[in-house]
Design a protein around this motif. Structure first.
Motif, PDB file in Angstrom:
ATOM      1  N   LYS A 260     -13.790  -4.780  11.511  1.00 62.79           N
ATOM      2  CA  LYS A 260     -14.210  -3.737  12.459  1.00 62.79           C
ATOM      3  C   LYS A 260     -15.722  -3.785  12.594  1.00 62.79           C
ATOM      4  O   LYS A 260     -16.445  -3.760  11.589  1.00 62.79           O
ATOM      5  CB  LYS A 260     -13.750  -2.361  11.965  1.00 62.79           C
ATOM      6  CG  LYS A 260     -14.080  -1.224  12.908  1.00 62.79           C
ATOM      7  CD  LYS A 260     -13.396   0.074  12.478  1.00 62.79           C
ATOM      8  CE  LYS A 260     -13.814   0.515  11.106  1.00 62.79           C
ATOM      9  NZ  LYS A 260     -13.209   1.841  10.731  1.00 62.79           N
ATOM     10  N   ASN A 261     -16.208  -3.854  13.850  1.00 66.72           N
ATOM     11  CA  ASN A 261     -17.663  -3.923  14.057  1.00 66.72           C
ATOM     12  C   ASN A 261     -18.295  -2.541  14.006  1.00 66.72           C
ATOM     13  O   ASN A 261     -17.608  -1.532  13.792  1.00 66.72           O
ATOM     14  CB  ASN A 261     -18.002  -4.658  15.355  1.00 66.72           C
ATOM     15  CG  ASN A 261     -17.584  -3.886  16.593  1.00 66.72           C
ATOM     16  OD1 ASN A 261     -17.195  -2.720  16.520  1.00 66.72           O
ATOM     17  ND2 ASN A 261     -17.679  -4.523  17.755  1.00 66.72           N
ATOM     18  N   ILE A 262     -19.599  -2.521  14.258  1.00 69.93           N
ATOM     19  CA  ILE A 262     -20.333  -1.272  14.100  1.00 69.93           C
ATOM     20  C   ILE A 262     -19.903  -0.213  15.110  1.00 69.93           C
ATOM     21  O   ILE A 262     -20.036   0.992  14.886  1.00 69.93           O
ATOM     22  CB  ILE A 262     -21.862  -1.535  14.208  1.00 69.93           C
ATOM     23  CG1 ILE A 262     -22.651  -0.334  13.697  1.00 69.93           C
ATOM     24  CG2 ILE A 262     -22.261  -1.923  15.632  1.00 69.93           C
ATOM     25  CD1 ILE A 262     -24.131  -0.620  13.516  1.00 69.93           C
ATOM     26  N   GLU A 263     -19.319  -0.660  16.253  1.00 71.55           N
ATOM     27  CA  GLU A 263     -18.825   0.289  17.260  1.00 71.55           C
ATOM     28  C   GLU A 263     -17.404   0.748  16.962  1.00 71.55           C
ATOM     29  O   GLU A 263     -16.831   1.548  17.712  1.00 71.55           O
ATOM     30  CB  GLU A 263     -18.858  -0.345  18.656  1.00 71.55           C
ATOM     31  CG  GLU A 263     -20.238  -0.476  19.268  1.00 71.55           C
ATOM     32  CD  GLU A 263     -20.928  -1.738  18.817  1.00 71.55           C
ATOM     33  OE1 GLU A 263     -20.208  -2.667  18.357  1.00 71.55           O
ATOM     34  OE2 GLU A 263     -22.170  -1.819  18.876  1.00 71.55           O
ATOM     35  N   GLY A 264     -16.784   0.228  15.894  1.00 70.15           N
ATOM     36  CA  GLY A 264     -15.429   0.638  15.538  1.00 70.15           C
ATOM     37  C   GLY A 264     -14.333  -0.164  16.212  1.00 70.15           C
ATOM     38  O   GLY A 264     -13.153   0.169  16.102  1.00 70.15           O
ATOM     39  N   VAL A 265     -14.717  -1.266  16.910  1.00 67.80           N
ATOM     40  CA  VAL A 265     -13.715  -2.118  17.563  1.00 67.80           C
ATOM     41  C   VAL A 265     -13.165  -3.113  16.541  1.00 67.80           C
ATOM     42  O   VAL A 265     -13.931  -3.740  15.784  1.00 67.80           O
ATOM     43  CB  VAL A 265     -14.322  -2.873  18.758  1.00 67.80           C
ATOM     44  CG1 VAL A 265     -13.266  -3.752  19.431  1.00 67.80           C
ATOM     45  CG2 VAL A 265     -14.920  -1.878  19.745  1.00 67.80           C
ATOM     46  N   ILE A 266     -11.842  -3.279  16.528  1.00 66.14           N
ATOM     47  CA  ILE A 266     -11.186  -4.159  15.558  1.00 66.14           C
ATOM     48  C   ILE A 266     -10.940  -5.535  16.185  1.00 66.14           C
ATOM     49  O   ILE A 266     -10.447  -5.650  17.305  1.00 66.14           O
ATOM     50  CB  ILE A 266      -9.864  -3.544  15.074  1.00 66.14           C
ATOM     51  CG1 ILE A 266     -10.158  -2.238  14.308  1.00 66.14           C
ATOM     52  CG2 ILE A 266      -9.090  -4.521  14.198  1.00 66.14           C
ATOM     53  CD1 ILE A 266      -8.926  -1.492  13.876  1.00 66.14           C
ATOM     54  N   PHE A 267     -11.287  -6.572  15.432  1.00 61.41           N
ATOM     55  CA  PHE A 267     -11.113  -7.957  15.889  1.00 61.41           C
ATOM     56  C   PHE A 267     -10.341  -8.769  14.836  1.00 61.41           C
ATOM     57  O   PHE A 267     -10.373  -8.456  13.652  1.00 61.41           O
ATOM     58  CB  PHE A 267     -12.482  -8.639  16.100  1.00 61.41           C
ATOM     59  CG  PHE A 267     -13.313  -8.010  17.167  1.00 61.41           C
ATOM     60  CD1 PHE A 267     -14.191  -6.977  16.872  1.00 61.41           C
ATOM     61  CD2 PHE A 267     -13.247  -8.475  18.476  1.00 61.41           C
ATOM     62  CE1 PHE A 267     -14.973  -6.400  17.860  1.00 61.41           C
ATOM     63  CE2 PHE A 267     -14.033  -7.921  19.462  1.00 61.41           C
ATOM     64  CZ  PHE A 267     -14.907  -6.872  19.156  1.00 61.41           C
TER      65      PHE A 267
ATOM     66  N   ILE B  48     -18.318 -16.888   6.877  1.00 63.63           N
ATOM     67  CA  ILE B  48     -17.391 -16.408   7.895  1.00 63.63           C
ATOM     68  C   ILE B  48     -18.099 -15.934   9.165  1.00 63.63           C
ATOM     69  O   ILE B  48     -17.452 -15.548  10.139  1.00 63.63           O
ATOM     70  CB  ILE B  48     -16.528 -15.260   7.339  1.00 63.63           C
ATOM     71  CG1 ILE B  48     -17.404 -14.143   6.791  1.00 63.63           C
ATOM     72  CG2 ILE B  48     -15.580 -15.782   6.274  1.00 63.63           C
ATOM     73  CD1 ILE B  48     -16.640 -12.920   6.362  1.00 63.63           C
ATOM     74  N   GLY B  49     -19.438 -15.953   9.180  1.00 66.55           N
ATOM     75  CA  GLY B  49     -20.188 -15.640  10.391  1.00 66.55           C
ATOM     76  C   GLY B  49     -20.081 -14.204  10.856  1.00 66.55           C
ATOM     77  O   GLY B  49     -20.088 -13.932  12.055  1.00 66.55           O
ATOM     78  N   LEU B  50     -19.993 -13.274   9.932  1.00 68.97           N
ATOM     79  CA  LEU B  50     -19.940 -11.851  10.298  1.00 68.97           C
ATOM     80  C   LEU B  50     -21.324 -11.218  10.139  1.00 68.97           C
ATOM     81  O   LEU B  50     -22.139 -11.661   9.316  1.00 68.97           O
ATOM     82  CB  LEU B  50     -18.938 -11.111   9.419  1.00 68.97           C
ATOM     83  CG  LEU B  50     -17.459 -11.492   9.553  1.00 68.97           C
ATOM     84  CD1 LEU B  50     -16.633 -10.629   8.621  1.00 68.97           C
ATOM     85  CD2 LEU B  50     -16.981 -11.362  10.986  1.00 68.97           C
ATOM     86  N   GLU B  51     -21.554 -10.197  10.914  1.00 66.42           N
ATOM     87  CA  GLU B  51     -22.752  -9.392  10.731  1.00 66.42           C
ATOM     88  C   GLU B  51     -22.593  -8.551   9.473  1.00 66.42           C
ATOM     89  O   GLU B  51     -21.479  -8.204   9.071  1.00 66.42           O
ATOM     90  CB  GLU B  51     -22.973  -8.480  11.935  1.00 66.42           C
ATOM     91  CG  GLU B  51     -23.207  -9.204  13.249  1.00 66.42           C
ATOM     92  CD  GLU B  51     -24.502  -9.981  13.243  1.00 66.42           C
ATOM     93  OE1 GLU B  51     -24.556 -11.009  13.946  1.00 66.42           O
ATOM     94  OE2 GLU B  51     -25.440  -9.570  12.526  1.00 66.42           O
ATOM     95  N   GLU B  52     -23.706  -8.222   8.862  1.00 69.88           N
ATOM     96  CA  GLU B  52     -23.636  -7.425   7.634  1.00 69.88           C
ATOM     97  C   GLU B  52     -22.953  -6.085   7.870  1.00 69.88           C
ATOM     98  O   GLU B  52     -22.289  -5.546   6.990  1.00 69.88           O
ATOM     99  CB  GLU B  52     -25.053  -7.218   7.084  1.00 69.88           C
ATOM    100  CG  GLU B  52     -25.071  -6.504   5.741  1.00 69.88           C
ATOM    101  CD  GLU B  52     -26.474  -6.427   5.158  1.00 69.88           C
ATOM    102  OE1 GLU B  52     -26.664  -5.611   4.244  1.00 69.88           O
ATOM    103  OE2 GLU B  52     -27.369  -7.167   5.628  1.00 69.88           O
ATOM    104  N   SER B  53     -23.091  -5.579   9.085  1.00 71.60           N
ATOM    105  CA  SER B  53     -22.507  -4.272   9.406  1.00 71.60           C
ATOM    106  C   SER B  53     -20.997  -4.342   9.675  1.00 71.60           C
ATOM    107  O   SER B  53     -20.325  -3.310   9.708  1.00 71.60           O
ATOM    108  CB  SER B  53     -23.205  -3.677  10.627  1.00 71.60           C
ATOM    109  OG  SER B  53     -23.089  -4.554  11.742  1.00 71.60           O
ATOM    110  N   ASP B  54     -20.461  -5.559   9.876  1.00 67.01           N
ATOM    111  CA  ASP B  54     -19.028  -5.697  10.122  1.00 67.01           C
ATOM    112  C   ASP B  54     -18.238  -5.392   8.853  1.00 67.01           C
ATOM    113  O   ASP B  54     -18.571  -5.893   7.770  1.00 67.01           O
ATOM    114  CB  ASP B  54     -18.697  -7.108  10.609  1.00 67.01           C
ATOM    115  CG  ASP B  54     -19.302  -7.404  11.971  1.00 67.01           C
ATOM    116  OD1 ASP B  54     -19.565  -8.600  12.241  1.00 67.01           O
ATOM    117  OD2 ASP B  54     -19.502  -6.456  12.764  1.00 67.01           O
ATOM    118  N   GLN B  55     -17.185  -4.611   8.984  1.00 67.18           N
ATOM    119  CA  GLN B  55     -16.374  -4.225   7.826  1.00 67.18           C
ATOM    120  C   GLN B  55     -15.047  -4.983   7.837  1.00 67.18           C
ATOM    121  O   GLN B  55     -14.277  -4.911   8.793  1.00 67.18           O
ATOM    122  CB  GLN B  55     -16.103  -2.720   7.848  1.00 67.18           C
ATOM    123  CG  GLN B  55     -17.351  -1.877   7.711  1.00 67.18           C
ATOM    124  CD  GLN B  55     -17.033  -0.395   7.706  1.00 67.18           C
ATOM    125  OE1 GLN B  55     -15.887   0.007   7.516  1.00 67.18           O
ATOM    126  NE2 GLN B  55     -18.045   0.430   7.933  1.00 67.18           N
TER     127      GLN B  55
END
Length: 864
Positions: free
Chosen positions: A493-500, A528-535
């Motif tokens: 889930k990104n910082i905007e709460g969208v799930i990928f 894995i190429g995720l932003e630190e804020s990605d959960q």
């Protein structure tokens, strides 16, 4: 007094009823079932079962029931002279004194055996090395002492032994088997017979055995296990192995440390070798390379020297049986196949299955501690392989295949062994019911091992830490599983709460094993190429062995620090070739080259010869390509491989790919003036030899070979067309164990008159299924087409001209022959058996060819 008599009468009636009740239970197997269960776990159970057996044996109705129901083929009659009986007694005494059956004192002796109502001359000697059976088993010869007045120096009424039998070459064989073993049931039980049958069905080097009743001079001597000996006929008929060496440790037990084990087990000095086809020195050289790889724990070198698929099956089945006795010291027999350059092992079981102790962490450890200590040197081969993740994956795939096909691969085979041997066992052995219940013991062990194996194969735990460092973050992972796991995707889930769902496509190797095969952990890193804020929400892992998704409860995830991994590079530096490391390709550019030294390409590299390449090889110089070969010339710009000196042949130009999916493509290709060679410990019999590949040949020429074959192809799929095979000494082309088509080719020997005493063939096939169509076979002093060793060709629309034999059909082959032209041949078709361990050949012939000149020595002709 009357009361006492009446009381005793009741007691007598009571015990009589109890006895009769027990007798009924005995006959209906209930007591055996209970005692076998008890005996399986405790020694006291075995004692009780034996006492009950002794009490009930006089009332064993089974021997009466089956007395007249044993077919005659279940009996083996042997005739021995009084001198031979005396010899046996003296040898038993001697062997018991020295403590083992000594090879140098165990010579072949004369006897005879009954075959089809006539006694045939045979040779016999003692089988095995151990004297356990001599000391502990029941008599088979005590009845002869009285009859022949032989002095009884030992209690032979408590003695038993096993025999090796061999028939003379020109005598009748037993079931087409010339050499076999008769093994006392003290050394072989029905559980090991069953497991060997399972192994044979899996394609391992294992012999199917059956129970026979042996009679000596007409006297019934009891139950033996009959199995064919591992000799030339068996290897060729059952496994298409014709050029091999059998190597094992020396089994004289009068060394400093008597028994199966020696501290010299990984040396060639401590080996005895028997070879079919020569090249003992090559086999021992390859064995020393194997031993060096074992001692240095180099699994990659080991895998190049062994048949990996066979070894995977071998260890899978031994794992389920869990008895390391056959893997120990001089019990282990290596088979070196000179045609493949690989070692295989004889699968041979003795003794009973042993329960694994568990837990599954010791699944691989248990086998090497089941009977003997795990310090035997011969175990190291298997331990090094099981520590190799790729090999262990192959072994585990074989285990999974057995588990998933349990009914067919295990249960059905067990039942078949019971059906084939039950009547014989019950007739020949007072303890027949007890013997048969050993199969129930085996089933119980195998079913438990099936359960434990399933747990082992399906076990998955994955431990993950997400490591953060400045703007860079990645995962470290422990795969606590016995198989590789595949990370398909990560849900986050990104910082905007969208799930990928992020696709990953990453594999993680299984648990590593230490020297004792106890699991040790390995940590892996993945970016894995995720932003630190990605959960991260969840992971989608798949067990690569079972192909099942790993349950999320077995995936453990947290966040912490990082750790890097080192990289490595592969370097190649070969003259002559342009090297593409990325594509693993070696290219030879158009031009003329003189080759004065042997060339051996790296494993797995494809070789490409451009149009117009001309390779001139010096005398005895060879080329070995260990990957695919693409040699596509043109009509005006052929690819040519020839001898530098026309009077002295080069060695061989051979292709031995790393796997049988590799391609060999030859178009407008010519090879001329080669011979044969042994390369990498592998015998290549043709000036060009191709082993284990997908072969396409078109508009090519194979000329003037000085070896057995102008071209030899083994274990391959072939499509050969529009090509010439001319003036090669021996066979123009030899196809061994191949499948495919052979169309519109010319096979001609122009020097027929000059070489009358040289036997030349056109096309020679063995164990091959092929369509032979629209070819010309001309001027061969022996055979135009030679069909042998269970081949199944369709031969149509060919021309056979001026050959000694146009077409020879031999040795269990079935040939369909139609619409061919036969002209000026001494014999058009000949049917015969060349190797008497094969059956008669069959010819299926078009009725239009009824007037052909056919010589049928021993075969069947079917007209359609």
């Amino acid at each position: 007094m009357k009361k006492t008599i009446k009381f005793l009468k009741y007691i007598f009636i009571f015990f009589t009823i109890v006895y009769l009740f027990c007798l009924i239970l005995y006959q209906t197997n209930f007591i055996h079932w209970g005692m076998q269960k008890f005996c399986f776990r405790t020694q006291i159970g075995c004692i009780i079962e034996d006492k009950i057996h002794a009490l009930m044996t006089p009332f064993n109705f089974y021997k009466v029931t089956y007395k007249n129901s044993i077919p005659k083929e279940k009996y083996i009659d042997i005739k021995l002279s009084p001198d031979e009986l005396k010899y046996i007694q003296e040898k038993i005494i001697y062997f018991m004194e020295v403590g083992f059956i000594e090879d140098s004192s165990n010579e072949w002796r004369n006897a005879s055996t009954l075959i089809n109502g006539k006694y045939e001359a045979i040779k016999y000697k003692f089988q095995g090395t151990s004297t356990t059976a001599l000391k502990n088993s029941r008599s088979i010869f005590w009845q002869f002492y009285k009859k022949f007045n032989i002095k009884e120096n030992i209690k032979l009424n408590k003695t038993n032994f096993s025999l090796k039998i061999k028939h003379k070459k020109n005598s009748k064989y037993r079931n087409n088997i010339s050499r076999y073993n008769l093994i006392t049931t003290a050394n072989s039980n029905i559980a090991s017979v069953t497991m060997n049958s399972i192994a044979k069905n899996m394609g391992l080097l294992a012999n199917e055995a059956e129970y026979k009743i042996v009679r000596i001079n007409g006297l019934d001597k009891g139950l033996f296990v009959f199995s064919e000996d591992y000799k030339k006929e068996w290897f060729e008929r059952e496994h298409n192995i014709t050029n091999y060496s059998i190597i094992k440790s020396i089994d004289d037990w009068d060394s400093k440390d008597p028994g199966h084990y020696s501290d010299l087990d990984l040396t060639i000095e401590y080996k005895e070798i028997k070879t079919i086809g020569g090249y003992n020195d090559i086999a021992l050289t390859k064995m020393e390379l194997l031993f060096e790889a074992i001692k240095s724990e180099n699994s990659e070198k080991i895998k190049r020297l062994i048949n990996i698929e066979d070894m995977a099956k071998y260890l899978a089945l031994f794992t389920l049986y869990n008895n390391n006795h056959p893997l120990s010291g001089d019990n282990l027999k290596y088979i070196y196949n000179h045609s493949t350059g690989k070692f295989r092992l004889i699968f041979r079981l003795e003794g009973s299955a042993k329960l694994m102790k568990g837990p599954i962490a010791k699944f691989n450890y248990d086998l090497f501690n089941s009977v003997y200590t795990d310090e035997y040197l011969t175990y190291k081969l298997f331990k090094v392989l099981l520590r190799d993740k790729d090999f262990r994956n192959k072994r585990d795939k074989q285990l999974l295949k057995i588990i998933n096909n349990w009914e067919v691969m295990v249960t059905d085979v067990v039942n078949k062994v019971l059906v084939n041997n039950k009547t014989t066992i019950l007739k020949a052995d007072d303890k027949g019911i007890s013997t048969l219940y050993k199969v129930e013991q085996l089933k119980e062990v195998l079913n438990f091992h099936k359960y434990l194996t399933k747990k082992y194969l399906e076990y998955n735990k994955v431990y993950i830490t997400r490591r953060l460092e400045n703007s860079y973050n990645y995962l470290t992972i422990y795969n606590d599983s016995f198989s590789s796991v595949y990370l398909k995707s990560i849900k986050f889930k990104n910082i905007e709460g969208v799930i990928f769902d992020k696709k990953i496509d990453k594999y993680f190797p299984p648990i590593k094993l230490d020297a004792s095969l106890i699991p040790i952990k390995e940590k892996y890193k993945i970016d894995i190429g995720l932003e630190e804020s990605d959960q991260i929400i969840s992971f989608h892992f798949i067990n690569q062995l079972t192909e099942k998704k790993v349950d999320k409860k077995h995936i453990y995830y947290n966040r912490s620090s990082n750790k890097s991994l080192t990289n490595f590079s592969l370097g190649l530096n070969k003259e002559l070739f342009i090297i593409d490391k990325k594509l693993k390709t070696l290219i030879v550019k158009t031009g003329a080259y003189i080759i004065k030294d042997n060339i051996k390409t790296p494993y797995g590299y494809q070789v490409v010869l451009e149009p117009g390449v001309k390779l001139s090889l010096a005398p005895d110089v060879s080329v070995l390509i260990r990957g695919s070969l693409i040699a596509e010339g043109t009509k005006d710009n052929k690819i040519i491989v020839k001898s530098l000196d026309s009077e002295n042949p080069f060695g061989t130009f051979s292709i031995y790919p790393e796997n049988n999916n590799s391609k060999v493509k030859l178009t407008n290709f010519e090879i001329n003036g080669g011979s044969e060679a042994v390369l990498d410990g592998i015998y290549f019999s043709g000036q060009i030899s191709i082993h284990s590949a997908k072969v396409f040949i078109d508009n090519s020429s194979f000329l003037n070979s000085k070896s057995d074959d102008g071209i030899n192809i083994k274990f391959s799929e072939v499509e050969i067309k529009n090509s010439k095979f001319m003036n090669n000494i021996g066979d123009q082309i030899d196809l061994d164990y191949c499948k495919g088509v052979f169309i519109n080719n010319k096979l001609i020997f122009e020097k027929y008159e000059k070489l009358k005493n040289t036997e030349t063939d056109g096309l020679d096939i063995s164990g091959t299924d092929i369509k032979i169509k629209e070819n010309i076979f001309e001027n061969f002093s022996d055979k135009g087409v030679s069909v042998g060793e269970k081949s199944y060709p369709l031969i149509s629309m060919n021309t056979f001209n001026n050959n000694n034999m146009a077409l020879a059909i031999k040795d269990s082959s079935i040939a369909k022959v139609e619409n061919n032209i036969f002209s000026n041949n001494n014999e058009d078709i000949s049917l015969y058996i060349k190797k008497n361990f094969y059956g008669a050949p069959k010819l299926i012939l078009n009725k239009d060819n009824i007037n052909l000149n056919i010589k049928n020595t021993k075969g069947e002709i079917i007209y359609q």
